[in-house]
Design a protein around this motif. Structure first.
Motif, short mmCIF file in Angstrom:
data_model
loop_
_atom_site.label_atom_id
_atom_site.label_comp_id
_atom_site.label_asym_id
_atom_site.label_seq_id
_atom_site.Cartn_x
_atom_site.Cartn_y
_atom_site.Cartn_z
N LYS A 654 7.12 3.61 1.60
CA LYS A 654 6.00 4.12 2.39
C LYS A 654 4.67 3.64 1.81
N GLY A 655 4.55 3.63 0.52
CA GLY A 655 3.31 3.20 -0.12
C GLY A 655 3.06 1.72 0.08
N ASN A 656 4.12 0.91 0.12
CA ASN A 656 3.97 -0.53 0.31
C ASN A 656 3.37 -0.86 1.67
N HIS A 657 3.85 -0.20 2.73
CA HIS A 657 3.31 -0.45 4.07
C HIS A 657 1.83 -0.08 4.13
N HIS A 658 1.50 1.04 3.53
CA HIS A 658 0.11 1.48 3.55
C HIS A 658 -0.78 0.50 2.79
N GLN A 699 5.31 -8.90 1.40
CA GLN A 699 5.03 -8.10 2.58
C GLN A 699 4.64 -8.96 3.79
N THR A 700 3.97 -10.11 3.58
CA THR A 700 3.47 -10.91 4.71
C THR A 700 4.23 -12.22 4.89
N GLY A 701 4.97 -12.63 3.90
CA GLY A 701 5.71 -13.88 4.00
C GLY A 701 4.89 -15.10 3.66
N THR A 702 3.65 -14.94 3.28
CA THR A 702 2.79 -16.06 2.90
C THR A 702 1.93 -15.65 1.73
N ASN A 703 1.43 -16.63 0.99
CA ASN A 703 0.62 -16.27 -0.17
C ASN A 703 -0.78 -15.88 0.27
#
Length: 772
Positions: A654-658, A699-703
């Motif tokens: 949950k914290g990662n998404h936020h 989280q985004t798949g890119t740097n």
């Protein structure tokens, strides 16, 4: 008057007899204690002197085997330099020996070399004649006799005391100790010399008020006086052979109309004889005052007794009358007419006897229960007076024929098979079976009892002959193995057994019981259904393996929610402590408490509530204290960490998404900021740059830099399509420091320059340019 005479006779006759017996016994006891005290003093002094002489023998032995001494005193002729070196080494060795020697016993320690004809001390060397004049000159032994006796010494000698007139020892009384130095049975051509001051030797005997009124002496094997105590009376002619050959430590004899007592002892190590002779009148002076004191006390008692006899005779009837009146008032049968007061009292006593008989009958019925209670108190040493043990054993009819007592505690691990076969519930019937079978099997090797001590435990008090272990087996091992196998085979009852050490008396049985409990708890380490002996628990290490680096690693793995790593660490800790080291139950509990403390430490650091992990009924400390299985405790702790990792993992997701959304919003809101970078975003969210870089990529798949450039290019495309601003202004609006940088990055991602892109939009040829 009759009562007065009766009371007086009743008082005086026993008092006189008791006084006579007690007075005689008291005098005899005091005399015995005085003699015993003197004997003890002599024996202690003898043992102390023997100990010091043995220390001198040990020094002689060490010097005999010293290679420097051997080389120095041997027939080989070394050069002067080598001889001086060895001489200095010997002086050093003697200095060490003098330092280690008991200063209160020996005055000087030296060595006489026959080959070199010199005497070596711990300071320097002496010529024999100079040494004699300085230390040993006396009228009894001239130098020629002294040096001759010294050179001819073939065995240990102790010369009688002499009054020296040497320069350094003038007026000092010394006993000379000689010990030839030998190696492998051959002479080293040297003699160890030690000067023993007479006054120091007598200091071992202590000081007493009878010293100046007795004769004290130390004799050699031939009854020749080696030394007599300073201040002693004149020697009393006595047959020393009769004294020392009597086999007694003291003997009375008469001389010149006086009675004397001779107290003696012999040193078994050196053959010295110690004797103290003193007049019996001196011995009795210490207790003569008791005669006067006792006579005064007896007179006072007689006077006081006669007075009390008179008072009692006057009042004799009153208690009898009150007794009869009370009986008549409180008796149940008031219709029986009594002939007199004495008959009334007799009738009441007979009734009390009948009631007492009924009480004894009831007590006899309860005797087995009382016997069990007594034995339990004996095991647990719970408020029991051991002065009454023999009396209680006789009262309960308990006999222990053998000389060794051992306690074994049986724990009923599993009786489910017994319950299925006998349709019973609870542990009372299994305990009953274990008690009866155990008590029956005990009688095959001696005697004893089986006692129920707890819901699932039975104690066996085994009285057996003391026997040494055979082939490494405990004396009770065969019996206990038979009992365990029989209960398992015949009744499906599985037991574990803890066995304490054997003890020689009932007063120490509680120690064996406590040891048996410790050994039974040791089953936590070794496993169930085993026989555990207390001796096995002593080999357990007194520390456990849970180093700080392992704890810190465990904390890091838990905080990241990595339960497989947590499980691997805990399995490793378990393997080291319980497979390799075999911790004791106490150390195992300490380890488990440490692991639980780590658990609560993590909760505190990540600010989680215990109720987020466990329900209200879960009490991990109670489970550790009450659990009997180390694996069950370990699995419970492992389950705790598993639940904690799951909660952390959920909260982390949950914290990662936020955090991801917050970072994206921050970047979008600060696109025009030319200082926008990974470090600036990490500082804003109070994270480390490496962590944010890894997190953003996951989280985004890119740097981060690629994401920022793509977002800026997308924003610049929107500005190029809707406005006619110059390229430089658009570069500033999307956060680039210069137009060249903007153009280079734009072309990298779109394959055209910003100007070409804007022109293509204007003429509608964007797709053709992208295709090229």
């Amino acid at each position: 008057m009759r009562f007065f005479v009766s009371y007086t006779l009743i008082l005086i006759i026993p008092l006189g007899m008791i006084s006579f017996i007690v007075y005689g016994k008291l005098l005899g006891t005091l005399e015995e204690e005085t003699v015993s005290s003197s004997i003890t003093s002599i024996n202690q002094a003898r043992d102390t002197i023997d100990m010091n002489l043995k220390q001198l023998d040990q020094i002689a032995f060490e010097l005999s085997n010293n290679p420097n001494v051997y080389e120095f005193t041997s027939d080989r002729e070394p050069d002067i330099v080598e001889a001086n070196i060895k001489l200095k080494s010997i002086i050093r060795e003697l200095n060490i020996a003098s330092t280690n020697a008991i200063k209160s016993f020996s005055d000087e320690i030296m060595m006489y070399s026959l080959k070199n004809d010199i005497i070596v001390s711990n300071v320097t060397k002496y010529d024999p004649d100079f040494f004699y004049e300085t230390f040993m000159r006396n009228a009894a032994i001239p130098f020629s006799d002294w040096i001759s006796r010294l050179r001819s010494a073939k065995e240990r000698q102790l010369w009688p005391v002499v009054n020296t007139m040497g320069a350094n020892k003038s007026g000092k009384k010394l006993i000379t100790y000689l010990q030839p130095l030998t190696q492998y049975g051959m002479s080293n051509h040297a003699v160890l010399i030690s000067l023993l001051p007479e006054d120091r030797m007598w200091d071992f005997f202590g000081r007493g008020e009878m010293d100046g009124r007795s004769y004290r002496a130390i004799l050699d094997r031939n009854n020749q006086v080696i030394t007599a105590a300073p201040g002693s009376i004149e020697p009393v002619p006595v047959n020393y052979d009769e004294i020392f050959n009597s086999g007694q430590d003291h003997m009375f004899f008469n001389y010149d109309g006086k009675k004397y007592i001779a107290i003696s002892t012999i040193s078994s190590a050196y053959g010295w004889k110690y004797v103290t002779i003193l007049p019996v009148s001196v011995l009795m002076e210490k207790i003569s005052y008791l005669h006067i004191l006792f006579s005064v006390a007896l007179f006072i008692c007689v006077v006081l007794g006669i007075t009390l006899a008179y008072i009692f005779s006057v009042q004799h009837y009153k208690p009898i009358r009150n007794t009869v009146q009370w009986i008549l008032t409180n008796r149940k049968d008031r219709t029986v007419k009594q002939k007199g007061e004495y008959e009334t009292i007799l009738s009441n006593i007979q009734g009390m006897h009948t009631d007492n008989h009924l009480l004894e009958s009831q007590l006899h019925k309860q005797l087995p229960v009382l016997k069990v209670h007594f034995l339990l108190r004996l095991l647990k040493n719970n408020t029991i007076d051991f002065d009454e043990v023999n009396e209680l054993l006789e009262f309960y009819g308990i006999r222990f024929p053998c000389g060794c007592y051992t306690v074994a505690v049986l724990n009923i691990d599993d009786f489910s098979g017994f319950m299925q076969r006998h349709s019973s519930t609870g542990k009372s019937r299994p305990r009953f079976v274990v008690c009866n079978i155990g008590e029956e099997m005990i009688r095959s090797i001696g005697d004893g009892f089986a006692l129920e001590i707890e819901e699932d435990k039975v104690a066996l008090l085994i009285n057996h002959d003391a026997a040494a272990e055979t082939a490494g087996a405990h004396p009770l091992d065969h019996l206990l193995q038979q009992l365990k196998e029989f209960l398992n085979k015949k009744f499906n009852i599985v037991i574990s057994i803890g066995v304490g050490s054997g003890c020689p008396s009932l007063e120490m049985v509680h120690q064996s019981y406590n040891e048996a409990i410790i050994a039974l708890n040791y089953g936590l380490i070794r496993g169930r259904s085993r026989i555990n002996y207390f001796e096995q628990t002593r080999s357990n290490p007194n520390h456990f393996y849970y180093p700080p680096e392992k704890e810190n690693h465990l904390i890091v793995c838990v905080k990241t929610g990595d339960f497989p790593s947590v499980q691997g660490l805990l399995d490793q800790i378990y393997e080291v402590n319980f497979r390799e080291r075999k911790l004791s139950p106490e150390m195992a509990n300490c380890l488990f408490y440490g692991m639980v403390s780590t658990f609560f430490r993590i909760l505190e650091e990540i600010q989680l509530d215990y109720r987020d992990i466990c329900d209200d009924d879960t009490d991990v400390f109670r489970d550790i204290n009450h659990s009997k299985d180390v694996e069950a405790i370990f699995l419970a702790i492992l389950s705790l960490f598993d639940r904690l990792c799951s909660v952390i993992h959920e909260k982390k997701a949950k914290g990662n998404h936020h955090l991801r959304d917050s970072c994206i919003q921050y970047i979008a809101g600060h696109l025009s900021d030319k200082e926008l970078s990974l470090n600036k975003v990490a500082d804003y969210f109070q994270l480390s740059s490496p962590y944010l870089s890894t997190f953003f990529k996951q989280q985004t798949g890119t740097n981060f830099s690629d994401y920022l450039n793509r977002l800026r290019i997308q924003r610049s495309k929107e500005l190029l399509a809707s406005e006619d601003d110059p390229i430089q202004e658009i570069a500033d609006q999307v956060g680039y420091n210069s137009a060249n940088t903007f153009i280079r990055i734009f072309k990298k991602y779109e394959s055209v320059t910003p100007g070409q892109y804007k022109e293509s939009l204007r003429i509608g040829k964007v797709s053709d340019m992208i295709g090229e």
